[in-house]
Enzyme design. Structure first.
Site, short mmCIF file in Angstrom:
data_model
loop_
_atom_site.label_atom_id
_atom_site.label_comp_id
_atom_site.label_asym_id
_atom_site.label_seq_id
_atom_site.Cartn_x
_atom_site.Cartn_y
_atom_site.Cartn_z
N ASP A 7 0.87 -1.18 0.00
CA ASP A 7 0.00 0.00 0.00
C ASP A 7 0.91 1.23 0.00
OD1 ASP A 7 0.87 0.38 2.62
OD2 ASP A 7 -1.14 0.41 3.50
N CYS A 64 3.14 -3.00 4.03
CA CYS A 64 2.35 -1.82 4.39
C CYS A 64 3.14 -1.07 5.47
CB CYS A 64 0.92 -2.17 4.80
SG CYS A 64 0.71 -3.03 6.38
N THR A 66 2.94 -0.98 8.79
CA THR A 66 3.36 -1.85 9.90
C THR A 66 3.58 -3.29 9.47
OG1 THR A 66 1.05 -2.36 10.37
CG2 THR A 66 2.02 -0.49 11.57
N HIS A 97 9.75 -23.80 9.42
CA HIS A 97 8.76 -24.42 10.32
C HIS A 97 7.33 -24.27 9.83
CE1 HIS A 97 11.51 -24.22 14.14
NE2 HIS A 97 12.17 -24.60 13.06
N HIS A 133 6.32 -30.43 11.66
CA HIS A 133 5.94 -29.13 11.09
C HIS A 133 4.82 -29.30 10.06
CE1 HIS A 133 9.00 -27.20 13.34
NE2 HIS A 133 10.01 -27.75 12.68
#
Ligand code: RB5
Length: 143
Positions: A7, A64, A66, A97, A133
């Protein structure tokens, strides 16, 4: 083929990441955004997530401000395991993992030098394939 999207909050980091992909000769499909005009991160996250979930693209990178909103949106798409990473240890571990198929980055949190190292780690680390996993990943999808 890597699906890339950001974004407006991730736009400056986009330029650094695409320069890295170009330098490494890694092919990508750019899902935008294409300038600093304010836009809504789900509108970017969803097409990138669908491109990865459908197999059109092998992995995705989303950015973005954050990394939080765009990873939440991507993780709503079935088959997507988007991991928000701010360090190389997490990027390596989430490939080994979790077999994460999308890397999310926060451009207002993680500087460009580290972000590119995180991308490099994510793209060059294979899933371990360990039974424990694989079993845990299968449980994510079983609802
Ligand atoms: C945009 O201002 C910002 O909210 C967005 O880039 C992101 O940080 C959302 O999680």
């Amino acid at each position: 083929m890597i699906a890339f999207g950001c974004d407006h909050g991730g736009f400056e980091l986009k330029e650094e990441i695409l320069a890295y992909l170009d330098k490494e000769g890694i092919e990508y499909k750019d899902f935008g955004c294409f300038d600093r005009t304010s836009c809504d991160y789900p509108d970017i996250a969803k097409p990138v997530a669908h491109a990865v979930a459908s197999g059109e693209c092998e992995k995705g990178i989303l950015v973005c401000g954050t990394g939080i909103g765009i990873s939440i949106a991507a993780n709503k798409v079935k088959g997507i395991r988007a991991a928000l990473c701010g360090d190389c240890f997490s990027a390596q571990a989430t490939r080994e993992h979790n077999d994460a198929n999308i890397l999310a980055l926060g451009a207002r949190v993680t500087g460009p030098g580290l972000a590119v190292k995180i991308v490099d780690t994510f793209l060059h680390t294979e899933f371990s394939g360990d039974e424990r996993h694989a079993r845990r990943i299968a449980k994510i999808e079983d609802e």
